[in-house]
Design an enzyme around this catalytic site. Structure first.
Site, PDB file in Angstrom:
ATOM      1  CD  GLU A 109      15.126   6.141  25.380  1.00  0.00           C
ATOM      2  OE1 GLU A 109      14.474   5.076  25.379  1.00  0.00           O
ATOM      3  OE2 GLU A 109      16.269   6.224  25.846  1.00  0.00           O
ATOM      4  CD  GLU A 129      12.861   4.973  30.079  1.00  0.00           C
ATOM      5  OE1 GLU A 129      12.522   5.975  30.754  1.00  0.00           O
ATOM      6  OE2 GLU A 129      12.986   5.009  28.854  1.00  0.00           O
TER       7      GLU A 129
HETATM    8  C1  3H9 Z   1      11.621   1.561  28.010  1.00  0.00           C
HETATM    9  O1  3H9 Z   1      10.990   2.137  27.177  1.00  0.00           O
HETATM   10  C2  3H9 Z   1      13.105   1.406  27.960  1.00  0.00           C
HETATM   11  C3  3H9 Z   1      13.697   2.300  26.906  1.00  0.00           C
HETATM   12  O2  3H9 Z   1      14.498   3.286  27.507  1.00  0.00           O
HETATM   13  C4  3H9 Z   1      14.496   1.527  25.897  1.00  0.00           C
HETATM   14  C5  3H9 Z   1      15.568   0.711  26.456  1.00  0.00           C
HETATM   15  C6  3H9 Z   1      16.567   0.149  25.442  1.00  0.00           C
HETATM   16  N1  3H9 Z   1       5.346  -2.915  27.102  1.00  0.00           N
HETATM   17  O3  3H9 Z   1      -1.519   0.248  31.603  1.00  0.00           O
HETATM   18  P1  3H9 Z   1      -2.616  -0.237  30.741  1.00  0.00           P
HETATM   19  C7  3H9 Z   1       0.347  -3.179  28.088  1.00  0.00           C
HETATM   20  S1  3H9 Z   1      10.851   0.823  29.324  1.00  0.00           S
HETATM   21  C8  3H9 Z   1       4.527  -3.965  27.051  1.00  0.00           C
HETATM   22  O4  3H9 Z   1      -3.618  -1.144  31.330  1.00  0.00           O
HETATM   23  P2  3H9 Z   1      -3.589   2.449  30.403  1.00  0.00           P
HETATM   24  C9  3H9 Z   1      -0.175  -3.466  29.489  1.00  0.00           C
HETATM   25  O5  3H9 Z   1       0.512  -4.535  30.060  1.00  0.00           O
HETATM   26  C10 3H9 Z   1       9.131   1.210  29.086  1.00  0.00           C
HETATM   27  N2  3H9 Z   1       3.221  -3.881  27.362  1.00  0.00           N
HETATM   28  O6  3H9 Z   1      -3.351   0.936  29.964  1.00  0.00           O
HETATM   29  C11 3H9 Z   1      -1.615  -3.782  29.188  1.00  0.00           C
HETATM   30  O7  3H9 Z   1      -1.670  -5.092  28.677  1.00  0.00           O
HETATM   31  P3  3H9 Z   1      -2.835  -6.077  29.129  1.00  0.00           P
HETATM   32  C12 3H9 Z   1       8.816   2.614  29.419  1.00  0.00           C
HETATM   33  C13 3H9 Z   1       2.751  -2.698  27.736  1.00  0.00           C
HETATM   34  O8  3H9 Z   1      -4.342   3.078  29.310  1.00  0.00           O
HETATM   35  C14 3H9 Z   1      -1.949  -2.845  28.030  1.00  0.00           C
HETATM   36  O9  3H9 Z   1      -0.703  -2.485  27.450  1.00  0.00           O
HETATM   37  N3  3H9 Z   1       7.414   2.834  29.321  1.00  0.00           N
HETATM   38  C15 3H9 Z   1       3.563  -1.569  27.813  1.00  0.00           C
HETATM   39  O10 3H9 Z   1      -4.108   2.481  31.799  1.00  0.00           O
HETATM   40  C16 3H9 Z   1      -2.663  -1.592  28.462  1.00  0.00           C
HETATM   41  O11 3H9 Z   1      -1.904  -0.978  29.520  1.00  0.00           O
HETATM   42  C17 3H9 Z   1       6.582   2.688  30.379  1.00  0.00           C
HETATM   43  O12 3H9 Z   1       7.008   2.403  31.464  1.00  0.00           O
HETATM   44  C18 3H9 Z   1       4.917  -1.702  27.467  1.00  0.00           C
HETATM   45  N4  3H9 Z   1       5.773  -0.650  27.481  1.00  0.00           N
HETATM   46  O13 3H9 Z   1      -2.127   3.096  30.454  1.00  0.00           O
HETATM   47  C19 3H9 Z   1       5.113   2.925  30.105  1.00  0.00           C
HETATM   48  N5  3H9 Z   1       2.821  -0.519  28.238  1.00  0.00           N
HETATM   49  O14 3H9 Z   1      -4.091  -5.453  28.632  1.00  0.00           O
HETATM   50  C20 3H9 Z   1       4.315   1.748  30.611  1.00  0.00           C
HETATM   51  C21 3H9 Z   1       1.575  -0.997  28.409  1.00  0.00           C
HETATM   52  O15 3H9 Z   1      -2.466  -7.359  28.464  1.00  0.00           O
HETATM   53  N6  3H9 Z   1       2.924   1.857  30.317  1.00  0.00           N
HETATM   54  N7  3H9 Z   1       1.526  -2.305  28.098  1.00  0.00           N
HETATM   55  O16 3H9 Z   1      -2.721  -6.138  30.635  1.00  0.00           O
HETATM   56  C22 3H9 Z   1       2.080   2.702  30.947  1.00  0.00           C
HETATM   57  O17 3H9 Z   1       2.469   3.510  31.757  1.00  0.00           O
HETATM   58  C23 3H9 Z   1       0.622   2.588  30.644  1.00  0.00           C
HETATM   59  O18 3H9 Z   1       0.408   1.314  30.065  1.00  0.00           O
HETATM   60  C24 3H9 Z   1       0.065   3.652  29.641  1.00  0.00           C
HETATM   61  C25 3H9 Z   1      -1.396   3.284  29.278  1.00  0.00           C
HETATM   62  C26 3H9 Z   1       0.115   5.031  30.314  1.00  0.00           C
HETATM   63  C27 3H9 Z   1       0.878   3.684  28.369  1.00  0.00           C
END
Ligand code: 3H9
Length: 644
Positions: A109, A129
């Site tokens: 976004e 999301e």
């Molecule tokens: C959104 O964006 C809503 C919008 O429309 C706006 C609304 C108004 N937030 O997965 P990993 C942390 S909703 C906080 O192990 P990888 C994760 O907890 C969001 N923390 O790494 C971990 O922490 P820890 C939409 C986050 O390399 C660390 O980062 N986005 C977030 O295997 C490493 O993560 C998603 O749904 C976050 N957004 O994968 C994407 N993302 O080490 C969610 C990650 O303390 N994220 N962390 O446990 C992912 O899919 C994967 O983390 C990603 C990396 C592919 C990015």
């Protein structure tokens, strides 16, 4: 404020850098800082364009999920990303977003609020999301359809699928792809641009009633019970009808409805549970070297599936069984499975050859001394497994993990057959092993922490959701499943029809009803599990005595005529009625709610015992087991999850 937003200039282009490790999540204030930095840069006369780029391994991976949870719980104010993105879009000079890694959710976004997008070819973008029980809430439901049309926007926001940079380019979501030197390329691109092109000012997308209807059908079928997919469809549909600003208002309304609903809380809980589950307090994975080769003893259904797991992860694996004929049929079955993947477009012919080349065969334990892990996958018999472990112990090299693929047997008794019980653990794969995500890694009394950590790290490499479990009958999943099924069967004994029990639980969200699962697994097999769990007999024993063992005999609780769906069978009603009379059980009516309450409560009660005994490290680990291995609806958060 832990994040950093910095500006520096390269010629007439200002470069704004975002740095918020590990994934540049948009914590509160970050998007506003970017907007402010842009406004300041654009005011400078010498600046003709702006590039926004992220530090570290990825572009912005989304809004900060923890903060979303805090807002949902009423502990933080509303999310203000949308307003900040409108400020970015309003910038008077062209803004280029430079994408590497993954631009997800609020990250994409943010990228779409810039005027142009350039990405490394290795980048991926998406709106996941929906996996968190949400819809995009910072403009994607209105900007995305203006860039790529309603159908593609629906595909991204409703399925949550992540796409490659190449697919995004073709769809019009990004404008340019480069192989390397992202920042330099982005600066050159920005310097060449004339006027800003604001996505929000593009014409409304053409309505697409067919795509909307198809998305509704698909969501109702594949995402049954979930509230976010229909909300995403509604918001995207509105983009064809409403002006941009009104569309954003509609998106906000639907986003907040999802954010404050129970499903978002449940799915956000699982997001963090999935990341926590790999952690074993006090253990460090790097203490043991990474596993380079594997060996499997037993080339039956489980052994074959496990061999594919290793080959799929690029780990060479030696598959052994007693006879050449057993190995021939195992190798042929593995090839068939891979080739079916080619037909479905999931694998290329070259992938098949690469994977097959990683699987070698042997009718002896030759080559087992080279393996960093030996997995035993012979039939479920304690004495046989003990014998096999003695043989493995004699050939495996020091420092190799010895894993038994058992679903019911005592790891300590198996480990006791070796001279190195600290190296032995359980690997409980679920069938089919190459498909099912769940892997319980069972710690015996002697298993060392280092072995557990290395086994968990291996589980991740095999792309499994590995959950550490204690050594008790049935471990976590099957131990809870036995009383859950017992509760279901008691409802039948007391008056509910078997089909009504299944319907109540599938209606509640379970992928399959507990009675029907019995037919799939084999009632005789489940009787063993039940006996191991120390549970009393049920009417199901009568079905077993009548030779109704489930699908494999064409009859179980249901009748399974070849090529037809499982069908209720009046002979079962008769068997149940006779049992009720014989045991003096009164018959009464059940509501679906009561059936669900009794069965799910049985799961929770056993889960509570497992936690109290230390057989699971965290309540959330149990949730993961049930969501990934037992068809528990993710949007309910798992059996142990409680809504605040
Ligand atoms: C959104 O964006 C809503 C919008 O429309 C706006 C609304 C108004 N937030 O997965 P990993 C942390 S909703 C906080 O192990 P990888 C994760 O907890 C969001 N923390 O790494 C971990 O922490 P820890 C939409 C986050 O390399 C660390 O980062 N986005 C977030 O295997 C490493 O993560 C998603 O749904 C976050 N957004 O994968 C994407 N993302 O080490 C969610 C990650 O303390 N994220 N962390 O446990 C992912 O899919 C994967 O983390 C990603 C990396 C592919 C990015």
């Amino acid at each position: 404020m832990a994040f950093r937003v910095t500006t520096f200039c390269q010629g007439s282009v200002a470069i704004i850098g975002i740095d918020n490790p590990p994934v540049n999540a948009l914590v509160s204030g970050l998007a506003e800082s970017v907007a402010l930095a842009l406004e300041e840069a654009a005011e400078a006369e010498a600046i003709t364009a702006v590039v926004v780029v992220c530090a570290g391994r990825t572009f912005v991976a989304g809004a900060d999920i923890r903060e979303l949870g805090e807002t949902a719980a009423g502990r933080m104010g509303p999310i203000t990303l949308s307003a900040a993105f409108n400020r970015i879009e309003a910038c008077a000079k062209p803004v280029v977003m430079a994408i590497h890694g993954t631009a997800l959710g609020g990250g994409l976004e943010l990228a779409m609020s810039g005027h142009y997008r350039i990405a490394l070819s290795s980048a991926n973008v998406g709106q996941p999301e929906v996996n968190l029980g949400l819809i995009p809430g910072a403009g994607a439901t209105q900007r995305l359809p203006r860039l790529c049309g309603i159908a593609k926007a629906l595909e991204l926001c409703v399925t949550g699928r992540t796409i490659t940079a190449a697919e995004a380019l073709e769809a019009g979501i990004i404008d340019r792809i480069v192989e390397k030197d992202l920042v330099d390329e982005a600066v050159a691109y920005a310097a060449s641009l004339g006027e800003p092109r604001r996505t929000g000012s593009l014409p409304r997308p053409a309505a697409d009633a067919a795509a909307v209807a198809a998305a509704r059908n698909d969501a109702a079928r594949r995402m049954r019970g979930q509230t976010a997919p229909p909300a995403a469809i509604e918001a995207i549909e509105a983009s064809a009808r409403l002006e941009f600003a009104e569309g954003l208002q509609e998106e906000k309304r639907l986003f907040e409805q999802c954010l404050h609903g129970p499903q978002a809380k449940a799915l956000m809980h699982l997001f963090f549970a999935e990341r926590e589950v790999g952690r074993i307090p006090g253990a460090a994975a790097e203490e043991l070297p990474a596993i380079e080769k594997a060996a499997i003893l037993g080339a039956g259904t489980m052994g074959r599936g496990i061999a594919m797991c290793f080959a799929n992860a690029g780990i060479p694996v030696r598959l052994s069984d007693q006879t050449g004929a057993a190995l021939d049929s195992a190798m042929a079955a593995i090839r068939d499975t891979y080739e079916a993947g080619v037909k479905k477009g999931r694998l290329s012919a070259a992938d098949v050859e690469t994977r097959m080349a990683l699987i070698s065969r042997s009718a002896s334990l030759e080559g087992f001394d080279e393996a960093g892990i030996v997995v035993e996958a012979v039939y479920e018999d304690l004495e046989a497994k003990k014998r096999v472990f003695q043989q493995i112990d004699a050939v495996a090299r020091p420092g190799a993990i010895l894993a038994t693929n058992t679903s019911t047997l005592d790891i300590d008794l198996i480990a006791g057959a070796t001279g190195r019980p600290e190296w032995v653990c359980g690997f409980h794969f679920f069938s089919p092993a190459h498909i099912m995500k769940l892997l319980e890694i069972v710690r015996g009394r002697a298993t060392s922490l280092e072995v557990m950590a290395a086994a968990m790290a291996l589980g991740k490499r095999l792309r499994k959701t590995a959950v550490p479990a204690g050594n008790c009958p049935g471990f976590i999943g099957n131990r809870m499943f036995a009383p859950y099924r017992e509760a279901a069967i008691r409802c039948v004994e007391q008056g509910a029809s078997p089909w009504a029990v299944d319907e109540a639980l599938t209606g509640w969200g379970m992928a399959m009803g507990p009675i029907r699962v019995g037919d799939l697994s084999g009632l005789d097999i489940l009787r063993e599990v039940r006996i191991a769990a120390g549970l009393a007999g049920t009417v199901e024993d009568r079905l077993i005595e009548a030779g109704r063992l489930g699908e494999k005999t064409g009859q179980g609780w249901y009748s399974h005529a070849a090529g037809r769906k499982a069908e209720p069978d009046s002979a079962v009603d008769e068997l149940v009625r006779a049992y009720r009379n014989e045991m003096g059980i009164g018959q009464r009516a059940f509501t679906a709610d009561e059936i669900v309450e009794r069965c799910i409560q049985a799961l929770r009660t056993e889960g509570g015992k497992i936690l109290a005994e230390g057989m699971a490290l965290r309540a959330a680990d149990i949730d993961i087991v049930y969501v990934h291995g037992y068809g528990f609806p993710a949007w309910r958060g798992g059996p142990m999850f409680k809504q605040a």
